[in-house]
Design an enzyme around this catalytic site. Structure first.
Site: not given
Ligand code: NAD
Length: 523
Positions: A238, A272
């Site tokens: 997502e 998002c």
């Molecule tokens: P992010 O990708 O930085 O982090 C998301 C999660 O991934 C965190 O828990 C983080 O610790 C983990 N993570 C980071 N690096 C990783 C790795 N190498 N391996 C495994 N896990 C890892 O995202 P963010 O900044 O926390 O969130 C914002 C983004 O999320 C925006 O782009 C937003 O649109 C998206 N989002 C999407 C939805 C949806 O339903 N499509 C919902 C909410 C947020």
């Protein structure tokens, strides 16, 4: 859980105050958590739906009884208003929990499958649904309660155990989820929370759970996909969005303006499915802009515990810098900042993390803030002349999470909606459908793969198993060995008759079929 000396500090983005410290789970402990969850999944998969439902409903009661405390924690860790934590996180997840507690059994009941003319040969097929085993949940920080909790409730109802790695800035909310399930008396290792940043998430992927539900950025989503490929782990991704709102001149402009303001500025624009781009028919542009600017100017910004605050702090300096960058780019490119466009120095104790709700006109799709996800309180407005142009502008993006179409002409709105490439398109409505647990959620294009929520989301959490039965195990199948000249002729006739799906044509095959079976019995 054994821990290393390292820890994460959780802070309130609105005040800078330290909220607590959580340990960083080591990779070894993450692997142990997944192994224990796998062991527990054998027993959990055998539980009846009624038993799972009872525990999920118990967890739901606990959330209800601790609602204010939970909402304050979410607000403190994210900066969003307490009332928004209730309306946009707690209410939807409570609804989701009761829905799947009541309906999972029916949705996942064994299903007979029509197998055409094979049924005339005395065969039957049915599908039964088996849990994957362990579901690893890696959410973002923006809806730190409802997203991981909702996915966990669905996974549990489907018979899986779960290991959740909350986003680093909202670890306390993640631990609270674990506490709720523990209080509800879920058996040990059925729900486990591991805490840490990206490395802990990567360790969870490396520990090879059977399914990964990931919510976050496109960049991390690609890393998850890469890491999962090593074990062929199935993933639901997502990811980000750049969601367009298309407003035709015949729409209820007053309503559209209010919707745009909520859609762009709730959670300080960090949803998002926020309205990230607004396209208005040129004849209505001036009126709609005036209404939006006037609505925006009424919004109070401040610390989320104040009842009349609509827009809270942003989550981090990193996030607010992206907003500043995009707004700067709009300025440089000749767009006009109608209101906002700067950090809000008067909003709270730790003023640097407040960014004023910002309305921009004169935007075009070439500008950075119309292409890249801003994830902040900006509402750039562009104009269009024709229906075709509106569709083209809305689709001109690498993302396709949600979109909305506003018009008084339902046929036109439905026509336009059908041409927009996005996982969800709302008509005269905006943003909120993630809150409907009954409907599928997920993106097209770079906004993701797979679905969460709805029947489609529940099916992501199980593997279909096909059970095929021969009810008349009396004679060999015509297509078995040994082959012969007669066999070749029979198969050719099968191609012309049986494979046509026509019963009438296939009746003509009966003598040939019997001859072939006799041949096989004689062998
Ligand atoms: P992010 O990708 O930085 O982090 C998301 C999660 O991934 C965190 O828990 C983080 O610790 C983990 N993570 C980071 N690096 C990783 C790795 N190498 N391996 C495994 N896990 C890892 O995202 P963010 O900044 O926390 O969130 C914002 C983004 O999320 C925006 O782009 C937003 O649109 C998206 N989002 C999407 C939805 C949806 O339903 N499509 C919902 C909410 C947020």
């Amino acid at each position: 859980m054994a821990m290393t000396a390292k820890e994460l500090i959780s802070t309130n983005p609105a005040t800078g105050e330290e909220l607590g410290r959580v340990p960083i789970t080591s990779s070894e402990d993450v692997a142990t958590a997944v192994a224990n969850a796998r062991e527990a999944s054998r027993m959990w998969a055998l539980t009846h739906f009624e038993e799972r439902a009872q525990l999920v409903m118990h967890a739901r009661e606990i959330i209800l009884s601790e609602m204010d405390e939970i909402a304050k924690l979410i607000s403190a860790e994210t900066g969003k208003p307490v009332s928004e934590a209730i309306s946009m996180e707690i209410v939807p997840v409570l609804d989701l929990m009761q829905f799947f507690a009541r309906k999972a059994k029916k949705i996942l009941r064994p299903r007979r499958v029509g197998i055409g003319l094979y049924s005339l040969l005395g065969r039957r097929s049915k599908i039964i649904y088996k849990p994957w085993g362990v579901v690893g949940i890696i959410p973002a920080w923006n809806y730190p309660f409802s997203i991981p909790l909702g996915e966990a409730a669905m996974a549990l109802m489907a018979g899986n155990t779960v290991v959740i790695k909350p986003a680093e800035s909202t670890s306390l909310t993640g631990l609270k989820i674990g506490e709720i399930f523990a209080k509800a008396a879920f058996p040990e290792d059925v729900v486990t929370i591991v805490t840490g940043a990206g490395e802990t998430g990567a360790a969870l992927v490396a520990a090879a759970p059977d399914k990964i539900m990931f919510t976050g950025s496109v960049a991390t989503g690609k890393k998850i996909a890469e890491g999962s490929a090593k074990h062929l782990t199935s993933t639901v991704l997502e990811l980000g969005g750049k969601d367009p709102m298309v407003v035709f001149a015949d729409a209820n402009l007053g309503l559209a303006a209010k919707a745009a303001v909520w859609g762009a500025f709730c959670n300080a624009g960090q949803s998002c499915s926020s309205v990230e781009r607004l396209y208005v028919e040129s004849s209505a542009a001036e009126k709609l802009t005036k209404l939006i600017v006037s609505e925006t100017k009424q919004l109070k910004q401040g610390i989320g515990t104040d009842d009349d605050v609509s827009v809270g702090a942003m989550s981090s300096e990193r996030q607010i810098r992206i907003v500043e960058d995009h707004v700067e780019d709009f300025r440089r490119a000749g767009a006009k900042i109608e209101t906002g466009g700067r950090r809000n120095a008067d909003a709270g104790v730790r003023a640097p993390l407040f960014y004023e709700p910002t309305v921009i006109t004169g935007a075009t799709n070439e500008m950075r803030g119309m292409r890249e996800e801003t994830f902040g309180p900006t509402l750039p407005i562009a104009v269009f002349e024709t229906e075709e142009q509106a569709i083209e502008l809305a689709n001109d993006s690498e993302f396709g999470l949600t979109a909305s179409v506003w018009s008084g002409d339902r046929a036109k709105a439905r026509r336009v909606a059908a041409h927009i490439h996005a996982g969800t398109v709302t008509i005269n409505e905006v943003l909120y459908t993630h809150g409907i647990g009954q409907t599928p959620w997920g993106g097209f294009k770079n906004s993701g793969r797979g679905r969460t929520h709805g029947i489609e989301g529940l099916f992501e959490l199980v593997q279909p198993q096909h059970i095929h039965e021969n009810l008349l195990p009396l004679a060999p199948d015509a297509w078995w060995m040994p082959y012969s000249k007669n066999a070749g002729q029979t198969f050719r006739k099968f191609a012309h008759t049986f494979a046509s799906g026509s019963v009438l044509k296939t009746i003509a095959l009966v003598p040939t079929l019997l001859k072939r079976i006799k041949e096989l019995i004689r062998e």
